[in-house]
Design a protein around this motif. Structure first.
Motif, short mmCIF file in Angstrom:
data_model
loop_
_atom_site.label_atom_id
_atom_site.label_comp_id
_atom_site.label_asym_id
_atom_site.label_seq_id
_atom_site.Cartn_x
_atom_site.Cartn_y
_atom_site.Cartn_z
N VAL A 16 28.04 17.25 11.23
CA VAL A 16 27.45 16.52 10.11
C VAL A 16 26.01 16.13 10.43
O VAL A 16 25.10 16.26 9.58
CB VAL A 16 28.30 15.27 9.80
N ALA A 17 25.79 15.63 11.67
CA ALA A 17 24.43 15.24 12.04
C ALA A 17 23.47 16.42 12.00
O ALA A 17 22.33 16.30 11.53
CB ALA A 17 24.45 14.61 13.44
N ALA A 18 23.88 17.57 12.46
CA ALA A 18 23.02 18.74 12.44
C ALA A 18 22.73 19.19 11.02
O ALA A 18 21.64 19.71 10.72
CB ALA A 18 23.67 19.87 13.24
N HIS A 19 23.69 18.99 10.10
CA HIS A 19 23.52 19.46 8.73
C HIS A 19 22.55 18.58 7.93
O HIS A 19 21.79 19.09 7.09
CB HIS A 19 24.88 19.49 8.03
N VAL A 20 22.58 17.26 8.20
CA VAL A 20 21.76 16.34 7.39
C VAL A 20 20.57 15.80 8.16
O VAL A 20 19.93 14.84 7.69
CB VAL A 20 22.64 15.18 6.88
N MET A 21 20.29 16.35 9.33
CA MET A 21 19.23 15.79 10.17
C MET A 21 17.87 15.79 9.44
O MET A 21 17.14 14.80 9.49
CB MET A 21 19.11 16.60 11.48
N ASP A 22 17.53 16.86 8.74
CA ASP A 22 16.21 16.96 8.11
C ASP A 22 16.13 16.21 6.80
O ASP A 22 15.14 15.53 6.52
CB ASP A 22 15.86 18.44 7.90
N LYS A 23 17.16 16.28 5.97
CA LYS A 23 17.09 15.71 4.62
C LYS A 23 17.54 14.26 4.58
O LYS A 23 16.98 13.46 3.82
CB LYS A 23 17.94 16.55 3.66
N ARG A 24 18.55 13.89 5.35
CA ARG A 24 19.06 12.51 5.32
C ARG A 24 19.18 11.98 6.75
O ARG A 24 20.26 11.97 7.34
CB ARG A 24 20.42 12.47 4.62
N PRO A 25 18.08 11.58 7.31
CA PRO A 25 18.11 11.13 8.71
C PRO A 25 18.97 9.88 8.93
O PRO A 25 19.52 9.70 10.01
CB PRO A 25 16.64 10.86 9.03
N ASP A 26 19.09 9.01 7.91
CA ASP A 26 19.94 7.82 8.09
C ASP A 26 21.40 8.21 8.29
O ASP A 26 22.10 7.65 9.13
CB ASP A 26 19.79 6.91 6.86
N GLN A 27 21.87 9.16 7.46
CA GLN A 27 23.24 9.62 7.62
C GLN A 27 23.43 10.35 8.95
O GLN A 27 24.49 10.25 9.57
CB GLN A 27 23.61 10.55 6.46
N ALA A 28 22.39 11.05 9.40
CA ALA A 28 22.48 11.72 10.69
C ALA A 28 22.59 10.70 11.83
O ALA A 28 23.36 10.88 12.79
CB ALA A 28 21.26 12.62 10.90
N LYS A 29 21.83 9.60 11.72
CA LYS A 29 21.93 8.56 12.74
C LYS A 29 23.33 7.94 12.75
O LYS A 29 23.89 7.65 13.82
CB LYS A 29 20.88 7.47 12.48
N GLU A 30 23.88 7.74 11.56
CA GLU A 30 25.24 7.18 11.49
C GLU A 30 26.25 8.14 12.13
O GLU A 30 27.16 7.70 12.86
CB GLU A 30 25.61 6.93 10.03
N ALA A 31 26.09 9.45 11.87
CA ALA A 31 27.00 10.42 12.47
C ALA A 31 26.86 10.43 13.99
O ALA A 31 27.85 10.50 14.73
CB ALA A 31 26.74 11.81 11.91
#
Length: 437
Positions: free
Chosen positions: A251-266
């Motif tokens: 999940v973090a790799a998928h949303v790292m560029d577009k949604r960094p907040d969700q990536a941090k949560e993952a």
């Protein structure tokens, strides 16, 4: 006045057998015992030499006894009679045969009985040739079975005693004739007693060896069971947390560029899963420590009291899980509580890995009479759905349930999904590892 006289007192010598210094020529008891043991082992290793020495001793006794007259004027008198040449030959043959008494006991008995019978018929004055037959009869009784001893012993006693009473120069009631009866009977009885004692000692040793082997097998079985239990715990811990880490990392790799907040949560969930995995691994491996080792684990083993925490980790990994409990907060034995927790953990891990991303899961814990029933359902329809009996996870669950005398049912559901159903008795009877199905 002169100086007072000085009176010197002598020290009293110690009385009794105690000495202040050991004698220089005293031989330690341990050395004597060691010497005797070596001599005994040497004689056992060379039975022919021992029997030869016995034959020589018997020959000396027979020759010496042939010079004794039990009916002398002063009682037993030495030198009043002299054996003839035939008696000396018969005594030599009987004694020589005893050197081979272990190799052919029945043949030696036949030979010594024959020379004794010849002495009874022809001997004048009579020589104690029957001594060799008594020792041969003892050997037969000590080396054969009781049936053979009874038959051979009865035949030997009857023939020798009958010949001594009927064919000898003395009256049938003479003490020499009665001595033949007594000594042949004693030889057969003593040999049978020695054989029985040897058999008893051998049985005790065999029983002790068997008990020792059984103890060693039991110890190896318990070690194998403990290894299997630790391997199951390690598999459950590693499989669960690695699956969650894999999902959250994806999940973090998928949303790292577009949604960094969700990536941090993952990534935070990844860190939490890693920390939980390390803690559980430390607790599991800590069971291998000795009681005196430092840093022994003090955290209690996981159980159904941590079910909400377990379900929360799967919620954070994107797997919706509904929980229904009707166990009325029943206090569970430690082994049952741990098994129930691991079954739910492994079943949900399999759902997350195999059921697909859109799958949902349901967990129910119900008290039914004397049992706790654990059910985990999912509605996944992925192509990698776990099959009944496949994978180490299902095998581990089955081993846990079987060890607690419970039952486990796993398999696909009608219409899609998978079902895991375990029945764990609250008062379980542990089974051996070899009884696991």
């Amino acid at each position: 006045m002169g100086a007072p006289a000085v009176v010197r007192r002598r020290r009293p010598r110690p009385r009794g057998g105690a000495r202040s210094r050991p004698r220089a020529d005293a031989v330690p008891y341990s050395d004597v015992s060691t010497t005797l043991q070596r001599a005994r082992h040497h004689l056992k290793a060379h039975p022919l030499a021992l029997d030869t020495a016995l034959a020589v001793g018997v020959l000396v006794c027979m020759v010496a006894g042939s010079f004794v007259d039990p009916h002398g004027e002063d009682g037993v008198t030495w030198g009043l009679r002299t054996p003839d040449a035939l008696s000396l030959v018969l005594m030599t043959l009987g004694a020589a045969a005893l050197a081979f008494r272990r190799l052919a006991p029945l043949k030696v008995l036949a030979l010594t009985g024959t020379v004794s019978l010849a002495e009874f018929v022809t001997g004048e004055p009579r020589a104690p040739v029957a001594m060799s037959a008594v020792i041969a009869l003892y050997t037969v009784a000590a080396t054969t079975d009781r049936t053979t001893t009874l038959r051979v012993g009865l035949l030997t006693v009857t023939v020798l005693t009958g010949a001594a009473m009927l064919a000898g120069p003395l009256p049938w009631y003479a003490q020499e004739n009665l001595a033949v009866l007594a000594w042949t009977g004693i030889g057969a009885t003593a040999g049978d007693a020695v054989r029985s004692r040897r058999a008893f000692v051998a049985a005790i040793r065999e029983r002790a060896d068997r008990a020792e082997r059984t103890h060693e097998q039991e110890a190896r079985r318990r070690v194998a069971e403990e290894r299997l239990r630790i391997a199951r715990d390690l598999h459950d811990v590693v499989a669960h947390h690695i699956a969650l880490v894999n999902v959250q990392a994806g999940v973090a790799a998928h949303v790292m560029d577009k949604r960094p907040d969700q990536a941090k949560e993952a990534l935070a969930h990844v860190r939490e899963a890693g920390r939980s995995a390390l803690n559980e691994l430390r607790a599991t491996v800590g069971l291998l420590r000795q009681s005196g080792d430092p840093e022994a684990p003090t955290e209690p083993a996981p159980g159904l009291h941590r079910l909400d925490e377990l379900v929360g980790t799967f919620h954070s990994a994107g797997l919706p899980v509904e929980v229904a409990r009707a166990d009325q907060d029943t206090p569970l034995p430690a082994a049952v509580d741990l098994a129930a927790y691991r079954i739910v953990q492994e079943a949900l891990t399999n759902v997350r890995k195999h059921a697909g991303t859109a799958a949902r899961a349901e967990v129910s814990v119900v008290r039914v009479g004397p049992n706790i029933e654990i059910t985990v359902l999912d509605d996944g329809s992925g192509e990698d759905a776990a099959l009944d009996g496949g994978g180490h996870g299902l095998v581990g669950m089955r081993e846990r349930v079987t060890a607690l005398s419970g039952t486990l049912t796993t398999g696909p559901r009608y219409g899609g999904g998978f079902r895991v159903h375990a029945i764990l008795p609250l008062k379980s009877v542990p089974r051996a590892a070899g009884d696991a199905v």
